[in-house]
Enzyme design. Structure first.
Site, short mmCIF file in Angstrom:
data_model
loop_
_atom_site.label_atom_id
_atom_site.label_comp_id
_atom_site.label_asym_id
_atom_site.label_seq_id
_atom_site.Cartn_x
_atom_site.Cartn_y
_atom_site.Cartn_z
N SER A 89 0.79 -1.23 0.00
CA SER A 89 0.00 0.00 0.00
C SER A 89 0.82 1.28 0.00
O SER A 89 0.32 2.33 -0.40
CB SER A 89 -0.93 0.02 1.22
N HIS A 105 -5.37 -4.07 -0.91
CA HIS A 105 -5.27 -3.05 -1.94
C HIS A 105 -5.30 -3.63 -3.35
O HIS A 105 -5.14 -2.90 -4.32
CB HIS A 105 -4.00 -2.21 -1.74
N LYS A 153 -12.18 -0.65 0.95
CA LYS A 153 -11.38 0.15 0.02
C LYS A 153 -12.08 0.20 -1.33
O LYS A 153 -13.02 0.96 -1.50
CB LYS A 153 -9.95 -0.40 -0.03
#
Length: 396
Positions: free
Chosen positions: A185, A213, A243
């Site tokens: 990340s 991610h 996310k």
């Protein structure tokens, strides 16, 4: 307050502030979209993990509202008593289909996933090989397992092979796991999963990929494991639902036996109230959206490539990112924080990232373009980066 506690807190706060390591928390007034309002000022938002813009999607809002009407605002219990709703079952079936696995289980957060799964599978008789840049939740999950933690140089396959060989051939451990982020990340680079799988097969390693991610970003949305076509080779796929998916929570996907075991052994599953009905239904709608179309995924990558090229052309040090995550590496922590502050004053919200999130001396501003950004927003951001970067002597 205890005097010793007060002294401890004051001395540590003073140290953090003096060394550019103290994080000021900003309050977002309204939704966390491609533009946000902070202290009454509208800013181009380059700090959100809302990669696909789904956090403000109208279909997800409607799905959440309808679920609240039919199922209430809370699940009412832990999953193992009577907190497993039909909505949770639908979500987990959808996640398994999305990830290409036999089954999946949802948790209250991605952090909870790593707390749950690692210590459920590994114990003090085992060893865990862990990439040195793994997320804090992986590190904490490994510690809770009480397994021997063996740090592996970042994405260094020679080091992984050597340490795997040593750990397995020592005879000291019943099981050995290798755990890695799918997408890292802070730098945006991608784990070398094909090589990792080869080494894992050679030494019978358990493989665990934290794809927080990567979910929604890699593999046309299905994640880093899917990107490499390794759904049948990776033992545990973990990801967040907060996310790219845009809501909250996390999941672990894998074999039916693995998921059945986690449901009786993973402590956050056993001892925390389950995901709320509204969140659960919104997540399901988000995952189905990604399964039906790659439009948002493709727009994210288009915007990410555009911003990355623009920052590089200006002369910023952007590292070796292979994903839309694009750091501007400044180095000095105080300078990184000042750079972030000046960007904010000019109209761009790009938060500085400093130690302990990244190693000392690698302070940066991390840019997170999303599918919801327009080219006009990105062009305006690049103009501001150019102005502030030249003012501060970061670029010429």
């Amino acid at each position: 307050m205890s005097q010793k506690l007060e002294q401890y807190l004051q001395s540590n706060l003073e140290y953090l502030k003096d060394n550019g390591l103290y994080n000021e928390i900003d309050v977002v007034e309204g939704a966390n979209g491609p533009e946000i309002t902070v202290a009454g000022k509208k800013l181009i938002n380059l700090s959100s993990n809302n990669y696909l813009g789904l956090a403000t999607d109208e279909k997800l809002k409607e799905a959440a509202i309808e679920a609240v009407k039919t199922h209430g605002v809370g699940a009412g219990a832990v999953r193992t008593i009577n907190g497993t709703l039909d909505l949770h079952v639908e979500l987990e079936k959808t996640l398994a289909e999305f990830k290409g696995t036999e089954a999946a289980v949802a948790f209250q957060s991605g952090f909870n996933c790593n707390m749950a799964a690692i210590q459920a599978v590994m114990n003090k008789e085992d060893a865990i090989l862990s990439d040195e840049l793994n997320h804090a939740s992986i590190i904490d999950g490994c510690r809770l397992s009480k397994a021997k933690i063996i740090r592996v140089n970042h994405s260094d396959m020679d080091d992984l092979r050597a340490k795997a060989k040593e750990a397995v051939e020592s005879g000291l451990y019943k099981k050995v796991m290798y755990i890695t982020d799918g997408v890292f990340s802070m730098d945006g680079d991608v784990a070398k999963l094909p090589e990792i799988v080869e080494i894992a097969k050679e030494f019978d390693l358990i493989t665990y990929v934290d794809d927080a991610h990567g979910s929604g970003v890699m593999g046309k949305g299905a994640g880093t494991v899917k990107h490499f076509g390794l759904e049948k080779e990776i033992d545990l796929q973990m990801g967040t639902l907060s996310k790219a998916i845009g809501v909250v929570g996390g999941y672990v996907a894998g074999s039916q036996d693995l998921i059945d075991y986690l449901k009786v052994a993973a402590r956050p599953f056993l001892f925390s109230t389950s995901l709320t009905p509204g969140d659960t239904k919104a997540i399901t709608e988000a995952v189905k959206t990604l399964m039906a179309s790659t439009e948002l995924h493709d727009k994210l990558w288009e915007n990410g490539d555009y911003l990355k090229a623009g920052l590089k052309d200006l002369g910023f040090e952007i590292g070796n990112s292979e994903t839309p995550i694009t750091p501007c590496i400044i180095g000095d922590e105080k300078k990184a924080q000042e750079f972030s502050k000046r960007l904010k004053e000019e109209g761009v919200y790009a938060k500085s990232i400093v130690f302990p999130t990244v190693p000392k001396g690698t302070g940066r501003v991390r840019n997170m373009p999303t599918a919801a950004h327009t080219k006009e927003m990105l062009d305006n951001a690049l103009e501001i980066y150019a102005k502030v970067g030249r003012e501060m002597g970061i670029i010429s």
